[in-house]
Design an enzyme around this catalytic site. Structure first.
Site, PDB file in Angstrom:
ATOM      1  N   GLY A  54      30.865  36.206  41.670  1.00  0.00           N
ATOM      2  CA  GLY A  54      29.694  35.443  42.096  1.00  0.00           C
ATOM      3  C   GLY A  54      28.623  35.442  41.020  1.00  0.00           C
ATOM      4  N   ARG A 109      37.344  31.740  40.185  1.00  0.00           N
ATOM      5  CA  ARG A 109      38.400  32.675  40.577  1.00  0.00           C
ATOM      6  C   ARG A 109      39.627  32.434  39.706  1.00  0.00           C
ATOM      7  NH1 ARG A 109      38.813  31.194  46.418  1.00  0.00           N
ATOM      8  NH2 ARG A 109      36.618  31.248  47.050  1.00  0.00           N
ATOM      9  N   SER A 110      40.401  33.466  39.468  1.00  0.00           N
ATOM     10  CA  SER A 110      41.608  33.276  38.676  1.00  0.00           C
ATOM     11  C   SER A 110      42.784  34.040  39.277  1.00  0.00           C
ATOM     12  CB  SER A 110      41.369  33.754  37.236  1.00  0.00           C
ATOM     13  OG  SER A 110      42.589  33.669  36.516  1.00  0.00           O
ATOM     14  N   GLY A 134      31.163  41.832  38.844  1.00  0.00           N
ATOM     15  CA  GLY A 134      31.089  42.888  39.839  1.00  0.00           C
ATOM     16  C   GLY A 134      32.395  43.647  39.966  1.00  0.00           C
ATOM     17  N   THR A 170      35.731  41.842  39.216  1.00  0.00           N
ATOM     18  CA  THR A 170      35.825  41.580  37.779  1.00  0.00           C
ATOM     19  C   THR A 170      36.304  42.820  37.031  1.00  0.00           C
ATOM     20  OG1 THR A 170      33.929  40.115  38.019  1.00  0.00           O
ATOM     21  CG2 THR A 170      34.489  40.803  35.779  1.00  0.00           C
ATOM     22  N   ASP A 195      24.571  42.331  44.559  1.00  0.00           N
ATOM     23  CA  ASP A 195      24.785  43.305  45.641  1.00  0.00           C
ATOM     24  C   ASP A 195      24.355  44.733  45.300  1.00  0.00           C
ATOM     25  OD1 ASP A 195      25.723  41.410  47.360  1.00  0.00           O
ATOM     26  OD2 ASP A 195      27.828  41.747  46.889  1.00  0.00           O
TER      27      ASP A 195
END
Lengths: 332, 332, 332, 332
Positions: free
Chosen positions: B11, B72-73, B102, B105, B128
């Site tokens: 994010g 995304r991956s 985050g 990741t 977060d």
């Protein structure tokens, strides 16, 4: 005219306090006392009035909400309730009543005036801007700016993740907040009660936008568009488009009602508040004071509650031409 | 060390651009080239890299989102995907990789490092604040301020209408945004994953608050509290309390992710970005650079993704003592 | 009409980018190409034009300043300079020129049109709002809001320390920013070029305000009021009043020019930008497109630069009635 | 301990109200009464105290300034003045005094404690962040954010007009606001009391930046840098550089003191306010409560007023590496 009463009713709107201040100080200038009624019509029935002076309204011009508070009053919908309100006003020797609010507030006022011939002037205080008889309502400019700030923020994410966002803004009966925040936020589409677009059409346009290059998009949905909440509309689109279009939903909600009023709203509220007092002084009643073409105008309350104020065709055209075209990178 | 690559993943968070800028300019200072990878791990696999220079990162320190975009991956979760990523990095003669993101990741990074022994340093970029090894993550301060501004606005309405509002803030696994925005927003209650409170208890406290005088209240709910969305929690409370407690719900949603980064986040991002470059130069790898007690600290990536960072007891106590007491007018 | 050029000139104003975007996308809608001229008339002379497309103006609607930059051009005041500009436009086969700026910009345009009969349309872009032919100029609403936010902040200190502050706002020739920010900021006095007040009178009023109770006050001074800067005016008052009145001075300065444009300014800029393109299409030239009573209006450039637009008496009266009265606690 | 008094003194700072609220509610939690002293030491001498309860401090956490007001008190510098203050406190049966303010406030407190052995705890409330014994002072984070917002706005103009701006921020004795706002604002140079740079050097660096391409620059000057106001410094540079370098000057001034406190400042103020009350309860006195490495710490007042808190070398290095390099387009 020696004493007037003022109340706020319906949903709160930024600038209501600036308007209360203008009523009080405008009245003081003309040597008139002001009684502030707490909690709208409900307080009028209960006799919950407090004296307001120039110094009690110091330092409120910049505050959101309403120091007089607001509340629903089912009792004011009854003859008995309105009779109590009338008795309170006459007992306190009040010569005129200023009600700050929206359509529902004015409907109540109208009934009251018709029954008791009491001088009442309405002031348009609602973020929805859906009142006939004024170009702008108190709170509208602030609400639009709040929505635009939110759109700006969401665009950061939409762009970073190349996603489509559906943002629901307030406006139960009208698309005013949606159209202005959509234009100013550079939204690719604005979905309004005033203009229908089918899910199929919408999907087709979103697909076109996506052709050539992956891209983000912002759709602004007016609460009262007709198909339901943003969540419902997003589900509908996702369902019809297969998994292809993955919309994220944000409902701005009550943040649009509050906050520090914009300069525009403070000035509008100040003009209308003074205008309400001076309208009563001139013998006007059963009217709403509004701003039309930058001039103070008094319209009949009956007209105000019954006529609609359509969104300008020019603005609808702006969205199509400036925001809606299919171009490589659809951002903003 | 002649060339490093940098990417943003997960994010987006305000301050990611300030961090990219610091990586690029910090590298330039040490005579190192920087390749910016677009769309996170997905771009690493596709070889979507662009050269970044001091001037290409001009004027981005104040922008929300990420100029490198994020995605995304699913492919990076496969050995083949990671092999392609490794091939790209070696083909481009990249000596080290900096990943800003985050927990997810860093988990991806960890697997990559374990398989290819490629030097990787993580930078905590997530609103977060739920990462072990740093007191603050990039984007957290901005997100908290955005939430607090929203609470301030909603309080105007809560107070004007004397209503109870339940405001849902982000934080899937942690209550960091909730606790800080709750304290700063003067919320009467904060509902966190870390501290359970039953609906019955909550109703009892809300009733106590209402006793004596009608009043407003703000409850802040962390997304990951456990009972579901704010709508679900509100329904539960309304149902159990009869019609007595009429909660309004606002879900802040994606506005918390975007926006102009706060001063704190820009400075944190600048320090960590430079720290990442200089960490690689000093031979550090498989670590995350964080800020602990205002000092740069490099923690093992393994520790970062596996250990939790509990919310301080002191903060939980603050809410109870300063906000939660039952007093006449519960505002703020 | 196949190709138009657009430039920004004079002081930058928030919303100029939104206007450039509207010109480009409005032109694209009509199948017209747009060349953006960098650095105003100076770039026109140097031939510094770049092609602008719908996607090059993506994501600029919310940016302050001007992507086309602005500069002074002494050379454009010479016949030779204007000849070079004309040659460039004809060489590039440009059919019309849109200039976004203020009074000085339009004077230059007028001379150019008179000499070369080249179709030019002006768009009012200046924070000062001092142009005849439009109710509002692009940037004005944002500048007023910036000034009001500053006044709100200073009031915190004025009130806490019970001091008098003199705040200087921009407006070399007009008091528009001063009057609106003064009303919206609840300033006790507004000092304008349009209305003289002697130091003696002012001191007398400030003394009256102070009587009875210690209190704070905010005075807003328009840059072009006539007596000099805020520092000069404050010294004058301090000197004449003895040590009794201790004014603090703040000069808002350039923060009023920049920043994210307000919703109003973005919409105004969008309407005027499209209006300029469609004006050229309809054969209009040597005009400025403005908004009068919420309608697009084309006024002669000659009229625009020579006629003045007085501040409404209603607004001047508002300050006196709502803000200026002597009351116990003079705050706001 | 049954009753404590609280006052604010010195320059007001955003978050002082949040701190007063925390003192009052923290005391209430421990069954202690609170008397709020109006206008600092001056009110203590005059006996201007009011009882504060949990509900009187409702809805102030988000307000700038101080509800207790602040004032200078020459009388408190005399033994007689301090005796009167002591008499008032003992007459009202006050067991401890909490003073929120800066260095001057604490010096006064120290003298008072030494003479009367009265329990006093200081809370660091000043935007300058120049107090030993705490990493951050109440108001500092808000002031930095205000300065950064201003820099962001001015950058729009600097960039549009390719000009150099010299922006003066507050900080009479320290460069804290300057260094943090400079880093976060991407300022090309930061001029501090802590680090000298001659006009000749500065001109040389500005010339280097200008080489190759015309560009803008932002210089941040701390009020107490040593050479005088921004106007003086700009004149000096213009004079020495010939007409080549045309600096514009903006002095942010009092807008840095006011405004809605940031989330950080509200939380810091809440923690320190509660910490002050609980410090008194634990018998601490003649101390300041601060936050060091995110922990509450009580330092001797004597140490606080006499020791200096140097700016971190890491931050000074950040400016040089990230902002100060000469690159093509120097923006941000």
């Amino acid at each position: 005219m020696k004493r007037v009463a003022v109340l706020t009713s319906g949903g709160d709107a930024p600038g209501m306090n600036a308007c209360i201040r203008a009523v009080v100080r405008g009245a003081a200038y003309h040597g008139i006392e002001v009684i502030g009624i707490r909690r709208g019509y409900s307080g009028l029935i209960l006799g919950d009035g407090i004296q307001l002076t120039s110094s009690t309204v110091s330092n409120i011009i910049q505050r959101g909400g309403t120091i007089l508070k607001s509340a629903r009053s089912p009792e004011f919908r009854t003859v008995e309730g309105r009779q109590k309100a009338y008795d309170y006003l006459t007992n306190r020797a009040v010569d005129g009543l200023i009600v700050i609010g929206g359509n529902g507030t004015f409907k109540g006022a109208l009934q009251f005036v018709d029954e008791f011939s009491f001088p009442v002037i309405g002031v348009p205080g609602t973020i929805d801007n859906d009142l006939f008889g004024t170009d702008y309502t108190i709170g509208y400019d602030t609400a639009v700016n709040t929505a635009v700030e939110a759109i700006d923020k969401i665009r950061d994410t939409a762009d970073s993740h190349e996603r489509i966002f559906l943002i629901e803004v307030m406006g139960r009966d009208s698309g005013y907040i949606a159209i202005q925040s959509g234009i100013a936020g550079g939204a690719e589409r604005v979905l309004l009660p005033e203009t229908g677009v089918s899910a199929a059409e919408l999907i087709e346009r979103l697909r076109q936008d996506r052709n050539g290059s992956q891209s983000s998009a912002i759709l602004v949905l007016a609460e009262g568009e007709g198909r339901g909440t943003a969540t419902v509309v997003a589900e509908q689109i996702k369902k019809q488009s297969g998994t292809e279009l993955d919309l994220r939903v944000t409902t701005l909600g009550h943040i649009q009602r509050g906050g520090v009023p914009s300069a525009c709203d403070r000035i509008l509220a100040s003009r209308l508040g003074l205008g309400a007092v001076e309208g009563l002084l001139k013998g006007k009643q059963k009217v709403m004071v509004g701003l039309v073409n930058n001039e103070l105008v008094y319209s009949g309350l009956q007209e105000t509650v019954s006529r609609s104020k359509p969104i300008s065709e020019e603005l609808l055209r702006l969205v199509t031409i400036l925001n809606g075209s299919a171009f490589a990178d659809s951002r903003g």
